[in-house]
Write a protein that holds these residues in place. Structure first.
Motif, PDB file in Angstrom:
ATOM      1  N   THR A   1      35.553  40.128  40.547  1.00 38.92           N
ATOM      2  CA  THR A   1      36.282  38.932  40.103  1.00 38.92           C
ATOM      3  C   THR A   1      36.038  37.764  41.050  1.00 38.92           C
ATOM      4  O   THR A   1      35.848  36.618  40.616  1.00 38.92           O
ATOM      5  CB  THR A   1      37.785  39.237  40.026  1.00 38.92           C
ATOM      6  OG1 THR A   1      38.004  40.315  39.105  1.00 38.92           O
ATOM      7  CG2 THR A   1      38.564  38.018  39.559  1.00 38.92           C
TER       8      THR A   1
ATOM      9  N   SER B 177      40.909  34.349  45.078  1.00 37.08           N
ATOM     10  CA  SER B 177      40.270  35.622  44.719  1.00 37.08           C
ATOM     11  C   SER B 177      39.965  36.454  45.966  1.00 37.08           C
ATOM     12  O   SER B 177      40.049  37.686  45.933  1.00 37.08           O
ATOM     13  CB  SER B 177      38.989  35.354  43.930  1.00 37.08           C
ATOM     14  OG  SER B 177      38.009  34.694  44.720  1.00 37.08           O
TER      15      SER B 177
ATOM     16  N   LYS C 151      32.664  36.360  40.326  1.00 42.52           N
ATOM     17  CA  LYS C 151      32.661  35.623  39.058  1.00 42.52           C
ATOM     18  C   LYS C 151      33.303  34.247  39.228  1.00 42.52           C
ATOM     19  O   LYS C 151      32.800  33.238  38.724  1.00 42.52           O
ATOM     20  CB  LYS C 151      33.402  36.396  37.977  1.00 42.52           C
ATOM     21  CG  LYS C 151      33.471  35.652  36.643  1.00 42.52           C
ATOM     22  CD  LYS C 151      34.309  36.391  35.631  1.00 42.52           C
ATOM     23  CE  LYS C 151      34.339  35.626  34.306  1.00 42.52           C
ATOM     24  NZ  LYS C 151      34.889  34.278  34.440  1.00 42.52           N
TER      25      LYS C 151
ATOM     26  N   GLN D  71      36.692  46.041  41.700  1.00 42.29           N
ATOM     27  CA  GLN D  71      36.975  45.097  40.616  1.00 42.29           C
ATOM     28  C   GLN D  71      37.344  43.728  41.178  1.00 42.29           C
ATOM     29  O   GLN D  71      36.894  42.690  40.657  1.00 42.29           O
ATOM     30  CB  GLN D  71      38.108  45.631  39.746  1.00 42.29           C
ATOM     31  CG  GLN D  71      38.500  44.697  38.611  1.00 42.29           C
ATOM     32  CD  GLN D  71      39.760  45.147  37.884  1.00 42.29           C
ATOM     33  OE1 GLN D  71      40.428  46.071  38.319  1.00 42.29           O
ATOM     34  NE2 GLN D  71      40.074  44.489  36.797  1.00 42.29           N
TER      35      GLN D  71
END
Length: 482
Positions: A332, A255, A335, A328
């Motif tokens: 992510t 990520s 998260k 964004q």
């Protein structure tokens, strides 16, 4: 076989961050994990995605090098010049040419694109590592579940045998005229329930065997050794386990690289504000070039600048789009970090609580078995009812089933804890260092580490057993006397 060997190596490339291989796993478990990694379509799909991403870097980097084109043509030209009258001039021409084009400046657009694709390649690499680690975990879970439900079938068979024996015993008494018909009906009902339980466990065994076949690619062996407890390398505290999981997680690394790729794309979008400058060399040989009779050679050297001054606001919108995409990607990343933290915390806690729970379940099972044996002896001499005996048999079955489930849950909890720290494949002894692992050598999150993912451990206050015992004693003191 070369691809399979490389995939197995990639599966264990996390060893760059992991402990030395302990090879605690039994051979069947290690074999199953290796086969799952080598043949699982999800892993091979991630591997091909990684290779495609590596090729994409080469495609983008090619724009930094000169471009050489060969062109050839042959044809007829007709010209009519009104100044020379109505006559039409016809010229047959042929030409062969070479053109060389070298990019001099494009606002670093291609360089930023190479950076973006390099980060995407690393993201796909970490995706592959995460997929292989999860596949090893799924293979471990699949084998443990096969062993679990084989044990469940065995326990259900034992329960059926005991209920069948009780039914036959009551049936014999009824036929001899010393037993009651209602006892026989009750025994028949419990026997039917035992048969239903056996059928259920056999169905469960079928389902987990089918899942093993899907994950590993072949049926499980007929004989499997007891599941190993993969304790080696586990930290001693929940906080340390959390920190290790967050530092080694391939999913978090992927990520972060995705975030860096989006940022590079944003920098590349700003290159549209700059001019594009190219150096061009072109030479052509032939006959009657460009419609000029007897011309046989034409050469050109030039610097070409092209600068878009207005594009309807598309370039500004594209830059704003990349900023939002970067936000964004950061969301992510955070998260994924939180998900990893939760998985690691639950797995580590399960290893502690299940270890404690097994002690109590063992006590429970031994006590119920002793009570069942006493009930059977008392039933044989008429001091216990059939219902007491059948209830005791069911309690024994339930206690043994709970204990067996806890045993396999504990073994799986250790595997989950190892996988959360990205070292399960290493613990199973399938880690191999491969040169592909050098892609991430020296990799660090740096300033791009998750911002909204604290590594705080979950602390639950343990029950005060002394206080609970005191409450129970108080109830005894206030209990009515008979």
């Amino acid at each position: 076989m070369q691809l399979q060997s490389l995939v197995i190596s990639l599966a264990a490339a996390l060893s760059a961050w992991s402990l030395p291989a302990a090879a605690q796993g039994s051979d069947p478990l290690r074999t199953a994990a290796e086969k799952a990694v080598a043949t699982n379509p999800e892993v091979t799909a991630r591997f091909n995605a990684y290779r495609a991403a590596a090729d994409a870097v080469g495609i983008a980097r090619g724009g930094l090098y000169p471009r050489l084109d060969l062109n050839a043509s042959a044809g007829t030209e007709r010209e009519r010049d009104e100044r020379l009258g109505p006559a039409t001039r016809k010229v047959d021409r042929t030409a062969v040419g070479l053109s060389l084009t070298q990019l001099l400046w494009d606002g670093l657009g291609i360089s930023r694109d190479v950076d973006r694709l390099t980060h995407e390649r690393l993201a796909r690499y970490f995706d592959l590592l995460e997929a292989t680690e999860q596949t090893v975990l799924e293979a471990t879970r699949a084998q443990f579940d096969v062993q679990r439900f084989r044990r469940m079938v065995q326990l259900a068979e034992d329960s059926y045998v005991q209920h069948r024996y009780a039914f036959a015993q009551i049936q014999s008494r009824v036929k001899a005229g010393v037993g009651r018909g209602v006892d026989l009906e009750q025994a028949a009902a419990r026997l039917a329930l035992a048969e239903s339980n056996l059928a259920t466990e056999q169905a469960n065994l079928h389902d987990v065997t089918a899942r093993y076949l899907r994950v590993v690619g072949e049926a499980p062996p007929a004989q499997l050794s007891a599941p190993p407890l993969l304790k080696n390398g586990l930290p001693g505290s929940a906080a340390e386990s959390m920190n290790t999981a967050l530092a080694r997680s391939a999913a978090i690394s992927a990520s972060i690289e995705s975030l860096r790729a989006v940022r590079s794309a944003g920098d590349g979008a700003r290159s549209a504000y700059h001019p594009r400058v190219e150096a061009r060399l072109r030479t052509t040989s032939g006959n009657n070039l460009d419609g000029v009779e007897d011309r046989t050679r034409n050469s050109t050297a030039e610097i070409v600048l092209n600068w878009n001054l207005f594009n309807g606001g598309s370039d500004q919108a594209r830059v704003r789009q990349q900023v939002n995409l970067a936000n964004q990607a950061a969301d992510t990343r955070d998260k994924v970090c939180r998900d990893t933290r939760q998985v690691a915390a639950i797995a580590f806690n399960d290893t502690r609580k299940l270890t404690e729970q097994l002690v109590y379940l063992e006590r429970n099972t031994l006590a119920i078995e002793k009570a069942r044996d006493a009930y059977r002896q008392q039933f044989d001499i008429g001091q216990r009812s059939l219902l007491d005996l059948l209830n005791a048999e069911n309690e024994v079955y339930t206690a043994r089933r709970a204990y067996a489930n806890a045993e396999f849950d504990l073994a799986l909890a250790y595997a989950r804890a190892q996988a959360a720290m990205s070292q399960l494949s290493t613990q199973l002894g399938i880690a191999r260092v491969d040169r592909v692992a050098e892609q991430a050598a020296g990799w660090a999150a740096g300033d791009d580490a998750p911002a909204r993912c604290p590594a705080d451990a979950v602390e639950i206050r343990a029950s005060d057993r002394a206080a609970l015992d005191a409450r129970a004693d108080a109830l005894m003191k206030n209990a009515p006397t008979r």
